[in-house]
Design a protein around this motif. Structure first.
Motif, PDB file in Angstrom:
ATOM      1  N   TRP A 194       0.851  -1.188   0.000  1.00 38.80           N
ATOM      2  CA  TRP A 194       0.000   0.000   0.000  1.00 38.80           C
ATOM      3  C   TRP A 194       0.888   1.239   0.000  1.00 38.80           C
ATOM      4  N   GLU A 195       0.644   2.160  -0.916  1.00 39.68           N
ATOM      5  CA  GLU A 195       1.454   3.379  -1.010  1.00 39.68           C
ATOM      6  C   GLU A 195       0.520   4.575  -1.213  1.00 39.68           C
ATOM      7  N   GLY A 196       0.771   5.658  -0.474  1.00 41.34           N
ATOM      8  CA  GLY A 196      -0.077   6.833  -0.572  1.00 41.34           C
ATOM      9  C   GLY A 196       0.285   7.706  -1.754  1.00 41.34           C
ATOM     10  N   ILE A 197      -0.673   7.985  -2.615  1.00 42.78           N
ATOM     11  CA  ILE A 197      -0.467   8.883  -3.756  1.00 42.78           C
ATOM     12  C   ILE A 197      -0.889  10.297  -3.362  1.00 42.78           C
ATOM     13  N   VAL A 198      -2.152  10.476  -2.991  1.00 41.19           N
ATOM     14  CA  VAL A 198      -2.603  11.706  -2.321  1.00 41.19           C
ATOM     15  C   VAL A 198      -3.530  11.287  -1.192  1.00 41.19           C
ATOM     16  N   SER A 199      -3.502  12.009  -0.085  1.00 41.33           N
ATOM     17  CA  SER A 199      -4.321  11.596   1.062  1.00 41.33           C
ATOM     18  C   SER A 199      -4.544  12.753   2.021  1.00 41.33           C
ATOM     19  N   LYS A 200      -5.577  12.598   2.842  1.00 42.85           N
ATOM     20  CA  LYS A 200      -5.831  13.521   3.960  1.00 42.85           C
ATOM     21  C   LYS A 200      -6.394  12.696   5.111  1.00 42.85           C
ATOM     22  N   GLY A 201      -5.526  12.412   6.082  1.00 43.74           N
ATOM     23  CA  GLY A 201      -5.921  11.643   7.257  1.00 43.74           C
ATOM     24  C   GLY A 201      -6.100  10.163   7.013  1.00 43.74           C
ATOM     25  N   TYR A 202      -5.726   9.676   5.828  1.00 42.60           N
ATOM     26  CA  TYR A 202      -6.014   8.288   5.430  1.00 42.60           C
ATOM     27  C   TYR A 202      -5.117   7.282   6.149  1.00 42.60           C
ATOM     28  N   SER A 203      -5.688   6.125   6.473  1.00 43.55           N
ATOM     29  CA  SER A 203      -4.910   4.961   6.903  1.00 43.55           C
ATOM     30  C   SER A 203      -5.629   3.713   6.395  1.00 43.55           C
ATOM     31  N   THR A 204      -4.884   2.624   6.223  1.00 42.91           N
ATOM     32  CA  THR A 204      -5.485   1.387   5.709  1.00 42.91           C
ATOM     33  C   THR A 204      -6.452   0.765   6.707  1.00 42.91           C
ATOM     34  N   SER A 205      -6.421   1.207   7.974  1.00 44.95           N
ATOM     35  CA  SER A 205      -7.350   0.691   8.986  1.00 44.95           C
ATOM     36  C   SER A 205      -8.626   1.527   9.087  1.00 44.95           C
ATOM     37  N   ALA A 206      -8.745   2.556   8.237  1.00 47.29           N
ATOM     38  CA  ALA A 206      -9.920   3.428   8.242  1.00 47.29           C
ATOM     39  C   ALA A 206     -10.177   4.020   9.625  1.00 47.29           C
ATOM     40  N   ALA A 207      -9.113   4.530  10.243  1.00 47.95           N
ATOM     41  CA  ALA A 207      -9.201   4.969  11.633  1.00 47.95           C
ATOM     42  C   ALA A 207      -9.793   6.360  11.805  1.00 47.95           C
ATOM     43  N   THR A 208      -9.760   7.200  10.757  1.00 51.28           N
ATOM     44  CA  THR A 208     -10.176   8.597  10.901  1.00 51.28           C
ATOM     45  C   THR A 208     -11.416   8.881  10.077  1.00 51.28           C
ATOM     46  N   VAL A 209     -12.492   9.254  10.732  1.00 48.51           N
ATOM     47  CA  VAL A 209     -13.725   9.616  10.042  1.00 48.51           C
ATOM     48  C   VAL A 209     -13.479  10.885   9.218  1.00 48.51           C
ATOM     49  N   GLY A 210     -13.979  10.896   7.995  1.00 46.70           N
ATOM     50  CA  GLY A 210     -13.802  12.053   7.132  1.00 46.70           C
ATOM     51  C   GLY A 210     -12.489  12.052   6.383  1.00 46.70           C
ATOM     52  N   SER A 211     -11.728  10.969   6.451  1.00 43.89           N
ATOM     53  CA  SER A 211     -10.448  10.880   5.742  1.00 43.89           C
ATOM     54  C   SER A 211     -10.660  10.280   4.356  1.00 43.89           C
ATOM     55  N   TYR A 212      -9.662  10.462   3.497  1.00 39.38           N
ATOM     56  CA  TYR A 212      -9.716   9.888   2.157  1.00 39.38           C
ATOM     57  C   TYR A 212      -8.302   9.712   1.627  1.00 39.38           C
ATOM     58  N   GLY A 213      -8.158   8.821   0.645  1.00 39.02           N
ATOM     59  CA  GLY A 213      -6.849   8.610   0.065  1.00 39.02           C
ATOM     60  C   GLY A 213      -6.922   7.896  -1.274  1.00 39.02           C
ATOM     61  N   LEU A 214      -6.080   8.343  -2.195  1.00 36.66           N
ATOM     62  CA  LEU A 214      -5.821   7.615  -3.430  1.00 36.66           C
ATOM     63  C   LEU A 214      -4.510   6.875  -3.213  1.00 36.66           C
ATOM     64  N   VAL A 215      -4.551   5.563  -3.273  1.00 36.41           N
ATOM     65  CA  VAL A 215      -3.404   4.750  -2.866  1.00 36.41           C
ATOM     66  C   VAL A 215      -3.125   3.669  -3.894  1.00 36.41           C
ATOM     67  N   ARG A 216      -1.889   3.218  -3.872  1.00 36.29           N
ATOM     68  CA  ARG A 216      -1.553   2.017  -4.628  1.00 36.29           C
ATOM     69  C   ARG A 216      -2.120   0.823  -3.879  1.00 36.29           C
ATOM     70  N   ASP A 217      -2.745  -0.080  -4.608  1.00 34.52           N
ATOM     71  CA  ASP A 217      -3.438  -1.226  -4.015  1.00 34.52           C
ATOM     72  C   ASP A 217      -2.425  -2.251  -3.518  1.00 34.52           C
ATOM     73  N   GLY A 218      -2.441  -2.499  -2.211  1.00 34.68           N
ATOM     74  CA  GLY A 218      -1.490  -3.440  -1.629  1.00 34.68           C
ATOM     75  C   GLY A 218      -1.763  -4.892  -1.945  1.00 34.68           C
ATOM     76  N   THR A 219      -2.908  -5.185  -2.567  1.00 32.06           N
ATOM     77  CA  THR A 219      -3.226  -6.574  -2.907  1.00 32.06           C
ATOM     78  C   THR A 219      -2.831  -6.917  -4.340  1.00 32.06           C
ATOM     79  N   LYS A 220      -2.385  -5.897  -5.115  1.00 26.15           N
ATOM     80  CA  LYS A 220      -2.002  -6.120  -6.512  1.00 26.15           C
ATOM     81  C   LYS A 220      -0.764  -5.298  -6.825  1.00 26.15           C
ATOM     82  N   THR A 221      -0.075  -5.654  -7.908  1.00 24.44           N
ATOM     83  CA  THR A 221       1.118  -4.898  -8.277  1.00 24.44           C
ATOM     84  C   THR A 221       0.825  -3.815  -9.313  1.00 24.44           C
TER      85      THR A 221
END
Length: 296
Positions: A65-92
């Protein structure tokens, strides 16, 4: 401009962009990122918005998983109101956009499908916001919609930094260019324009390179509005300027010397044969073709 700060970032290097200028940011996947500290301009609430950028990344050997653009994002969805465009950690070879309406689960979760290691234009568009449950979030790759979510409009407000090239200590390895944020939903035509794709159509009344008929080339937008036109015309008593359509929806012209003269936008009398090989011109003065559509 990027500066090293207390956020712990190191600045990306600048490399050749899609348009050939040295303006694209290259991130090393280790500690490079750019951030805008706690800026409410990147809080979208439940309104419409769009995120658009050019990007490329190496395909082989990496499925983290790699962050491209984000605001408060985490892969555990810990922050309400956060978002992120990320590289998918389940695929290459895939990216994913996610936002969070409640702790521990993603509200919108849209994926790109397979990408290559060349330049791609990415757009995230939410429309029908204003707090209504029918809001739609779509992910586009190179002007084509790849996936969408109708799970409603999460209120995307949080106090985190807006980050480019990183999300929750997950660093992006690749190149990002021409990142744009809008407080509206981009239309298909606007997305196509950013992605360098023509939404126009071209029609030619004389069906191409027809030197004996006066034709009209018209360019229309996606709504059918005529936005440009060109009539075949005589430059002088010999030379015809002939219009025709290109495959990208645009028009072009070519000059041709009419054997019997030019009058009112067409060659006078006689057949004019367009050639594709030497054999097409057995009895004509010109015995060869310099380019597609040359006349014998």
């Amino acid at each position: 401009t990027c500066t090293i700060s207390a956020a712990g970032n190191k600045c990306p290097t600048y490399v050749t962009a899609k348009d050939g200028t040295t303006s694209a940011a290259s991130f090393d996947g280790f500690d490079d990122f750019v951030y805008v500290k706690t800026n409410t301009d990147f809080n979208f609430g439940s309104e419409d918005y769009s995120i658009a950028l050019w990007m490329k990344f190496p395909i082989s050997g990496n499925s983290s998983w790699e962050g491209i653009v984000s605001k408060g994002y985490s892969t555990s969805a810990a922050t309400v109101g956060s978002y992120g465009l990320v590289r998918d950690g389940t695929k290459t070879n895939s990216i994913r956009f996610q936002d969070v309406a409640s702790v521990g689960s993603f509200n919108v979760n849209v994926a790109s499908g397979s990408l290559t290691d060349s330049w791609h234009h990415i757009a995230i568009v939410r429309s029908g916001g204003d707090g209504f449950a029918g809001a739609v979030t779509k992910l586009y790759v190179d002007g084509v919609e790849k996936s969408s979510s109708v799970l409603g409009a999460a209120s995307l407000d949080n106090s985190a930094d807006f980050r480019i090239g990183q999300a929750n200590a997950r660093f992006f390895k690749g190149i990002i260019d021409d990142l744009r944020i809008y407080n509206k939903a981009l239309s298909q035509d606007e997305i196509n324009s950013l992605a360098g794709i023509s939404s126009n159509t071209c029609t030619d009344s004389d069906s191409g390179l027809n030197y004996n008929v006066k034709g009209l080339v018209q360019i229309s937008d996606s709504l059918g509005n005529i936005i440009g036109y060109e009539e075949d015309g005589c430059v002088d008593s010999i030379v015809l300027e002939e219009g025709f359509c290109l495959s990208n929806g645009q028009g072009n012209t070519v000059g041709y010397n009419c054997p019997n003269g030019c009058l009112d936008g067409a060659c006078i009398g006689g057949n004019v044969t367009t050639c594709t090989s030497d054999e097409d011109c057995p009895s004509q003065t010109t015995k060869y073709c310099d380019k597609y559509g040359d006349a014998c």
